[in-house]
Design a protein around this motif. Structure first.
Motif, PDB file in Angstrom:
ATOM      1  N   GLY A  70       0.794  -1.220   0.000  1.00  0.00           N
ATOM      2  CA  GLY A  70       0.000   0.000   0.000  1.00  0.00           C
ATOM      3  C   GLY A  70       0.824   1.267   0.000  1.00  0.00           C
ATOM      4  O   GLY A  70       2.061   1.255   0.003  1.00  0.00           O
ATOM      5  N   GLU A  71       0.122   2.386   0.006  1.00  0.00           N
ATOM      6  CA  GLU A  71       0.777   3.696  -0.057  1.00  0.00           C
ATOM      7  C   GLU A  71       1.028   4.273   1.328  1.00  0.00           C
ATOM      8  O   GLU A  71       2.144   4.671   1.656  1.00  0.00           O
ATOM      9  CB  GLU A  71      -0.099   4.652  -0.870  1.00  0.00           C
ATOM     10  N   THR A 167      -3.633  -2.387  -4.554  1.00  0.00           N
ATOM     11  CA  THR A 167      -2.786  -1.241  -4.876  1.00  0.00           C
ATOM     12  C   THR A 167      -1.323  -1.646  -4.742  1.00  0.00           C
ATOM     13  O   THR A 167      -0.986  -2.605  -4.041  1.00  0.00           O
ATOM     14  CB  THR A 167      -3.055  -0.056  -3.931  1.00  0.00           C
TER      15      THR A 167
END
Length: 306
Positions: A70-71, A167
């Motif tokens: 993820g970010e 993602t």
């Protein structure tokens, strides 16, 4: 046909700009922080890599975790089922500016006292996947650019960016085990103090030459919290010489935490932490899907000093 002085000057200006552009795109070094502490009763060691960030202008720290696809993941989380009002905050990290959503629980650690000593969030691969991230582990500094720095570098190695989540992705690198076929390991900066972590009992047996999952002899046992659960872990020396990115690693410790909660949809040799990489320079070019491991005693080519 003769060209006018103006045309010649214009061409010279364009050539000058074309030559200057690559240099301007090179990133600048910024310092990061090693979180050093005792682990499971042992001597102080590097436990995490913290990057500097600002959140609505306030200086804070975030943990870099290339084991996370993820970010951005906040350290503070609302209780299951709890609905809290959300607002937009602006974060700035490595020259990247983003607006993200946060609630009161997400932001409860964002204060000067906490921000000075611990990470308030974790940043994963999705945050950097549009550029190149370089980590100088020995000098505790990092650099980021949105350019593919390793695209034409013959000394770079393939970086497999496996996308098995919604993602981002996971950084997989080729790992050489003496006497065995090359396999792949998940490169995980979140496992800063670990060598090579097995994800199941089969990997442990292969990496350790069949060492028992029990304390005694060269096997150390310790407890660890994983995904909110307390798990039993074991650690010993690798039975094979390990090679990664053309570099033979020093004595590598192999660990395995029973029921640690991580399951890979692809077969791995294990999870490669930062400990075997020592003080080297790690460059992850997400754009060209290449990576490089260099001697940290020299400044990598193309990097500007602070």
């Amino acid at each position: 046909m003769k060209r006018s002085r103006m045309a010649v000057a214009a061409q010279a200006a364009l050539l000058c700009c074309a030559i200057a552009m690559p240099a301007a795109a090179q990133p600048r070094w910024q310092p990061f922080t090693w979180h050093v502490d005792s682990f499971a009763g042992g001597p102080p060691e590097r436990l995490a890599l913290f990057l500097p960030v600002t959140i609505d202008g306030a200086p804070c720290l975030v943990q870099l975790d290339t084991g996370a696809n993820g970010e951005w993941m906040w350290a503070g989380q609302a209780a299951p089922g709890q609905q809290l009002p959300r607002k937009t905050v602006t974060i700035e990290l490595a020259g990247i500016r983003k607006e993200i959503q946060a609630d009161a629980q997400n932001l409860r650690y964002v204060n000067p006292q906490v921000c000075a000593i611990r990470a308030v969030a974790t940043v994963g691969n999705a945050f950097f996947e549009h550029g190149t991230l370089t980590l100088d582990l020995g000098k505790a500094r990092f650099a980021y650019t949105n350019e593919p720095l390793l695209a034409g570098d013959p000394a770079a190695h393939p970086l497999f960016y496996a996308r098995w989540g919604q993602t981002g992705g996971h950084t997989l690198v080729e790992l050489g085990l003496q006497g065995a076929r090359p396999s792949y390991a998940l490169l995980d900066t979140g496992a800063a103090r670990f060598g090579l972590a097995a994800t199941d009992a089969g990997e442990w047996a292969e990496l350790t030459g069949g060492a028992p999952l029990a304390a005694g002899g060269n096997v150390r046992q310790f407890g660890l919290e994983s995904w909110g659960n307390q798990v039993q872990c074991f650690e010993t020396s690798a039975a094979h010489r390990l090679t990664v990115a053309g570099v033979a690693l020093e004595e590598t410790r192999v660990s395995y935490c029973v029921d640690q909660g991580f399951r890979s949809p692809v077969k791995l040799a294990g999870v490669l932490g930062l400990r075997p990489l020592g003080d080297r320079v790690v460059t992850l070019d997400y754009l060209s899907r290449r990576w490089k491991l260099e001697d940290g005693r020299a400044t990598p080519a193309g990097r500007k000093q602070p």
